[in-house]
Write a protein that holds these residues in place. Structure first.
Motif, PDB file in Angstrom:
ATOM      1  N   UNK A  91       0.809  -1.211   0.000  1.00  0.00           N
ATOM      2  CA  UNK A  91       0.000   0.000   0.000  1.00  0.00           C
ATOM      3  C   UNK A  91       0.841   1.259   0.000  1.00  0.00           C
ATOM      4  N   UNK A  92       2.038   1.197   0.581  1.00  0.00           N
ATOM      5  CA  UNK A  92       2.927   2.361   0.567  1.00  0.00           C
ATOM      6  C   UNK A  92       3.449   2.602  -0.849  1.00  0.00           C
ATOM      7  N   UNK A  93       3.837   1.540  -1.535  1.00  0.00           N
ATOM      8  CA  UNK A  93       4.301   1.680  -2.918  1.00  0.00           C
ATOM      9  C   UNK A  93       3.185   2.213  -3.809  1.00  0.00           C
ATOM     10  N   UNK A  94       1.984   1.685  -3.586  1.00  0.00           N
ATOM     11  CA  UNK A  94       0.828   2.174  -4.337  1.00  0.00           C
ATOM     12  C   UNK A  94       0.638   3.675  -4.127  1.00  0.00           C
ATOM     13  N   UNK A  95       0.735   4.116  -2.868  1.00  0.00           N
ATOM     14  CA  UNK A  95       0.529   5.526  -2.566  1.00  0.00           C
ATOM     15  C   UNK A  95       1.556   6.396  -3.288  1.00  0.00           C
ATOM     16  N   UNK A  96       2.795   5.978  -3.314  1.00  0.00           N
ATOM     17  CA  UNK A  96       3.829   6.750  -3.996  1.00  0.00           C
ATOM     18  C   UNK A  96       3.594   6.803  -5.505  1.00  0.00           C
ATOM     19  N   UNK A  97       3.171   5.689  -6.084  1.00  0.00           N
ATOM     20  CA  UNK A  97       2.868   5.701  -7.519  1.00  0.00           C
ATOM     21  C   UNK A  97       1.714   6.639  -7.829  1.00  0.00           C
ATOM     22  N   UNK A  98       0.710   6.642  -6.956  1.00  0.00           N
ATOM     23  CA  UNK A  98      -0.436   7.520  -7.175  1.00  0.00           C
ATOM     24  C   UNK A  98      -0.049   8.983  -6.996  1.00  0.00           C
ATOM     25  N   UNK A 140       2.848  10.263  -7.568  1.00  0.00           N
ATOM     26  CA  UNK A 140       3.608  10.637  -8.770  1.00  0.00           C
ATOM     27  C   UNK A 140       2.681  10.902  -9.944  1.00  0.00           C
ATOM     28  N   UNK A 141       1.636  10.085 -10.078  1.00  0.00           N
ATOM     29  CA  UNK A 141       0.696  10.271 -11.188  1.00  0.00           C
ATOM     30  C   UNK A 141      -0.063  11.581 -11.065  1.00  0.00           C
ATOM     31  N   UNK A 142      -0.348  11.996  -9.839  1.00  0.00           N
ATOM     32  CA  UNK A 142      -1.140  13.203  -9.615  1.00  0.00           C
ATOM     33  C   UNK A 142      -0.280  14.454  -9.565  1.00  0.00           C
ATOM     34  N   UNK A 143       0.823  14.375  -8.827  1.00  0.00           N
ATOM     35  CA  UNK A 143       1.605  15.585  -8.540  1.00  0.00           C
ATOM     36  C   UNK A 143       3.027  15.541  -9.070  1.00  0.00           C
ATOM     37  N   UNK A 144       3.396  14.464  -9.735  1.00  0.00           N
ATOM     38  CA  UNK A 144       4.723  14.381 -10.316  1.00  0.00           C
ATOM     39  C   UNK A 144       5.708  13.601  -9.462  1.00  0.00           C
ATOM     40  N   UNK A 145       6.742  13.088 -10.120  1.00  0.00           N
ATOM     41  CA  UNK A 145       7.720  12.245  -9.444  1.00  0.00           C
ATOM     42  C   UNK A 145       8.489  13.006  -8.373  1.00  0.00           C
ATOM     43  N   UNK A 146       8.786  14.292  -8.610  1.00  0.00           N
ATOM     44  CA  UNK A 146       9.537  15.046  -7.616  1.00  0.00           C
ATOM     45  C   UNK A 146       8.765  15.131  -6.294  1.00  0.00           C
ATOM     46  N   UNK A 147       7.460  15.354  -6.385  1.00  0.00           N
ATOM     47  CA  UNK A 147       6.652  15.395  -5.168  1.00  0.00           C
ATOM     48  C   UNK A 147       6.649  14.038  -4.481  1.00  0.00           C
ATOM     49  N   UNK A 148       6.519  12.966  -5.250  1.00  0.00           N
ATOM     50  CA  UNK A 148       6.534  11.628  -4.664  1.00  0.00           C
ATOM     51  C   UNK A 148       7.861  11.352  -3.969  1.00  0.00           C
TER      52      UNK A 148
END
Length: 221
Positions: free
Chosen positions: A153-160, A162-170
């Motif tokens: 679930x943590x990996x999922x949250x980071x992928x989401x 990144x999809x919403x706010x970009x990889x830098x934010x993730x």
């Protein structure tokens, strides 16, 4: 951005607390932890979680998250829970699950024809809801995102994020929460665990649990 987590009795707390810790850092996010009646629910760790509101008081989710746990067996037969998830999904930008929470999505008719995943001990049950198991820690099919067991679930949250706010934010949130896994042992997946450990765990826990989950699913389809 309204992020709704749907909880029920006997939920696996890390399915919920892992992703909520990360997604709550998403800029503009408001987290809504909801239960059917607004009352506290039990967890598999012996403590309760007090929600923010009931289903009736919950706003429309932009991100809908459904965790798993042994309580899923009862949750998929609870029409209030299933109907709430189905209705929320109609207006959600992302429909997501962690672990066996996928079966609540399935009970709501949201897995039909989709690629999906869940905890490794239950993946063989996904076709009962018309889904095809994709062997990955996080699986995205359109606006449906499903995660494997518990910590995924943590990996999922980071992928989401990144999809919403970009990889830098993730990456920034990942650093802020010091998520840099370095487990002391190999394993943690079927591919990296010994046959002996897998067999013992199945015999002790998951053969029975998966059989009970299958019966629960067959009772509603």
């Amino acid at each position: 951005m309204d992020i709704v987590f749907v909880l029920f009795d006997n939920v696996t707390q890390l399915d919920f607390t892992g992703p909520v810790q990360f997604l709550s850092r998403l800029p503009g996010a408001t987290v809504h932890v909801v239960t059917k009646d607004g009352e506290a629910v039990t967890t598999d760790c012996g403590f309760d979680i007090l929600p923010r509101s009931s289903f009736a008081e919950c706003p429309q989710a932009e991100i809908l998250c459904v965790p798993g746990g042994h309580g899923v067996r009862e949750a998929i037969a609870d029409t209030a829970i299933v109907d709430f998830v189905r209705q929320q999904a109609k207006g959600a930008e992302y429909i997501t699950s962690i672990c066996t929470g996928a079966f609540i999505l399935g009970a709501a008719g949201l897995l039909q024809g989709k690629q999906a995943t869940c905890h490794w001990a239950y993946t063989q049950l996904l076709p009962l809801f018309g889904a095809t198991h994709q062997p990955a820690r996080v699986v995205r099919d359109g606006n449906l995102i499903t995660a494997g067991g518990v910590t995924s679930g943590i990996d999922f949250a980071l992928e989401l994020i990144a999809a919403i706010a970009g990889e830098e934010m993730a990456r920034t949130i990942q650093l802020a929460l010091e998520y840099d896994p370095a487990p002391p042992f190999g394993g943690g997946s079927l591919a990296r665990s010994s046959d002996e450990i897998v067999g013992n765990l199945r015999a002790r826990v998951y053969d029975k649990a998966a059989s009970e989950m299958k019966i629960a699913i067959q009772n509603i389809i």
